[in-house]
Design a protein around this motif. Structure first.
Motif, PDB file in Angstrom:
ATOM      1  N   GLY A   1      64.220  41.480  41.074  1.00 17.94           N
ATOM      2  CA  GLY A   1      64.224  42.229  39.686  1.00 17.94           C
ATOM      3  C   GLY A   1      63.447  43.342  39.937  1.00 17.94           C
ATOM      4  N   THR A   2      62.720  43.443  40.599  1.00 18.62           N
ATOM      5  CA  THR A   2      61.828  44.748  40.718  1.00 18.62           C
ATOM      6  C   THR A   2      62.764  46.044  41.758  1.00 18.62           C
TER       7      THR A   2
ATOM      8  N   ASP B   1      55.471  39.731  39.658  1.00 20.47           N
ATOM      9  CA  ASP B   1      56.901  40.172  39.315  1.00 20.47           C
ATOM     10  C   ASP B   1      57.600  40.270  38.049  1.00 20.47           C
TER      11      ASP B   1
ATOM     12  N   SER C   1      58.796  43.834  36.752  1.00 17.33           N
ATOM     13  CA  SER C   1      60.340  44.066  36.754  1.00 17.33           C
ATOM     14  C   SER C   1      60.609  44.325  35.193  1.00 17.33           C
TER      15      SER C   1
ATOM     16  N   ALA D   1      66.085  37.802  35.360  1.00 14.75           N
ATOM     17  CA  ALA D   1      65.668  37.907  36.682  1.00 14.75           C
ATOM     18  C   ALA D   1      65.008  36.421  36.984  1.00 14.75           C
TER      19      ALA D   1
ATOM     20  N   ALA E   1      62.370  38.212  32.293  1.00 19.08           N
ATOM     21  CA  ALA E   1      61.834  37.930  33.672  1.00 19.08           C
ATOM     22  C   ALA E   1      61.233  36.645  33.553  1.00 19.08           C
TER      23      ALA E   1
END
Length: 459
Positions: free
Chosen positions: A285-286, A311, A315, A237, A304
């Motif tokens: 990515g979430t 974030d 994620s 991500a 990530a």
């Protein structure tokens, strides 16, 4: 040591806070007064508002008697010009530049005395990418760093309940792996170091810091925890510089890579500049639905790598809950990293610590070949080259047991020619040996540096 830093952004701040804790005289130059104010409120250093490429600003900041000049502004051009001015106008003896462009190092003339007068380049993106790649290649490890041109590794691994070393003392290592060149240099329990001796019993869930001949690394670590399945499928991500570099490297090594990026324009750039076997996905990515559609539960490793700590944390927690086998998150804030690692996030990677490991090799006194930060930056392992003889050196010609190391520090290995030696107290250090020293606290490094500095009479 007097250090002048140009740039008070994320990298400059990290460099300043690490070096100021070691009683260096630090001055930081930046064009943003707010950045400087925040630094001065937190640390004992001097801030100078201005442009680091202007002679008057550098002069006012004390460049004339600076020992080390570190240019880590956001612009490569600023850093290169600042280094040239520092050398040609102020004769600063050592100059280091943070450079994003990957090809600068390929042109030595740019760095030399006829170019921008740069002694060493640091690249946070390259450092972090290299570190992440080592974690993917070695799935059992929490940290992997290398010394002696890759022939010696320091590996941190969490002990599993079914391992051969669980509930056994450190001295049982020789019995557990008689044909492996390795030693335990630290044991952490509940995040705290034990200063382990040979009688210390290793318990399940302890983190063991192991120094090992790289050829024996996998056999050694598998005495601490069961072997994990080889990584093949990776989902990333964040398509910034680090995500791009890592995806390209993994794809070239035949990993199956999926890369999620939020910005549509950046997605187009990634699709054009990455190998065809990297699947670029536009999204967040979430986004749980996206992760499910892309079979996150089948992924060997989730990374990530966005610029947003929150974030990356969220994620990664989501990816773990949806079945990703191992999750790695890039986390800039040290407090966040310490809280999250070992919970549902397997490994929290600090870009600042990866960068500092690269920088410290040029900061440490004496002939230092490599330095790496361990335990979230609290401890260090350093590869120092021994020079001189018994008269001019504090280490050459002496038994390891005679070397006056700081409390808790230890000599873990010697690289002597092609040989890797795990020394005992009677092993004699020879001139030219590369000595790997574990130092439990950064504040002790000055004493270790002095040990490897030869007297003025050495020629």
């Amino acid at each position: 040591m007097k250090v002048l830093i140009v740039g008070a952004g994320r990298v400059g701040t990290s460099v300043a806070e690490n070096l100021v804790s070691e009683q260096n005289d630090i001055t930081v130059i930046d064009t943003d007064a707010r950045n400087l104010q925040g630094l001065q409120e937190r640390y004992d250093l001097r801030g100078m508002h201005g442009d680091g490429t202007q002679v008057a600003v550098l002069e006012a900041a004390g460049a004339a008697d600076t020992d080390l000049f570190i240019a880590c502004a956001a612009s490569d051009a600023v850093n290169m010009v600042a280094c040239r001015i520092a050398r040609q106008h102020f004769n600063v003896p050592r100059r280091i530049a943070r450079i994003r462009a990957a090809d600068v190092a390929e042109y030595p003339a740019l760095m030399g005395e006829d170019g921008f007068c740069i002694d060493a380049l640091i690249s946070p993106e390259r450092s972090v990418t290299t570190y992440l790649h080592s974690l993917i290649e070695f799935p059992e490890a929490l940290q992997v760093v290398e010394f002696a041109e890759g022939r010696i590794s320091v590996i941190t691994a969490r002990v599993s309940s079914g391992s051969a070393m669980a509930n056994r003392p450190v001295e049982a290592l020789r019995e557990a792996w008689p044909d492996v060149t390795a030693c335990v240099i630290d044991v952490l329990r509940g995040g705290r170091p034990l200063q382990a001796g040979i009688q210390t019993v290793i318990e399940p869930d302890d983190e063991v810091v192991l120094l090992v001949d790289t050829r024996h690394a996998r056999r050694a670590v598998r005495q601490l925890r069961e072997a994990e399945k080889t990584v093949h499928r990776v989902m990333i991500a964040g398509g910034g510089n680090i995500g791009l570099r890592l995806a390209r490297q993994l794809a070239e090594e035949s990993y199956s890579v999926r890369l999620i990026e939020r910005d549509p324009a950046r997605c187009e750039y990634l699709a054009v500049n990455l190998p065809g076997n990297v699947l670029v996905l536009q999204g967040n990515g979430t986004d749980e639905d996206l992760l499910r559609r892309e079979n996150i539960g089948d992924m060997d490793t989730w990374l990530a790598l966005t610029s947003d700590d929150e974030d990356n944390i969220m994620s990664s927690l989501l990816a773990k809950r949806l079945g990703a086998r191992k999750v790695i998150a890039l986390i800039n804030r040290p407090a966040y990293g310490e809280l999250m690692q070992g919970s549902h996030i397997d490994i929290a990677v600090s870009p600042a610590q990866a960068t500092m490991s690269e920088l410290l090799r040029h900061v440490r006194r004496g002939d230092v070949a490599a330095v790496h930060r361990l335990r979230q930056g609290v401890a260090e392992a350093v590869e120092a080259v021994a020079h001189g003889d018994r008269k001019t050196s504090h280490v050459v010609g002496r038994r390891v047991g005679e070397v006056r190391l700081p409390k808790g520090a230890s000599i873990g290995a010697l690289a002597r020619g092609e040989d890797i030696i795990i020394p005992d107290g009677d092993t004699i250090i020879e001139s030219g040996d590369h000595v790997i020293v574990f130092v439990p606290s950064r504040q002790q490094m000055a004493r270790v540096e002095k040990l490897f500095q030869v007297s003025p009479s050495f020629l």
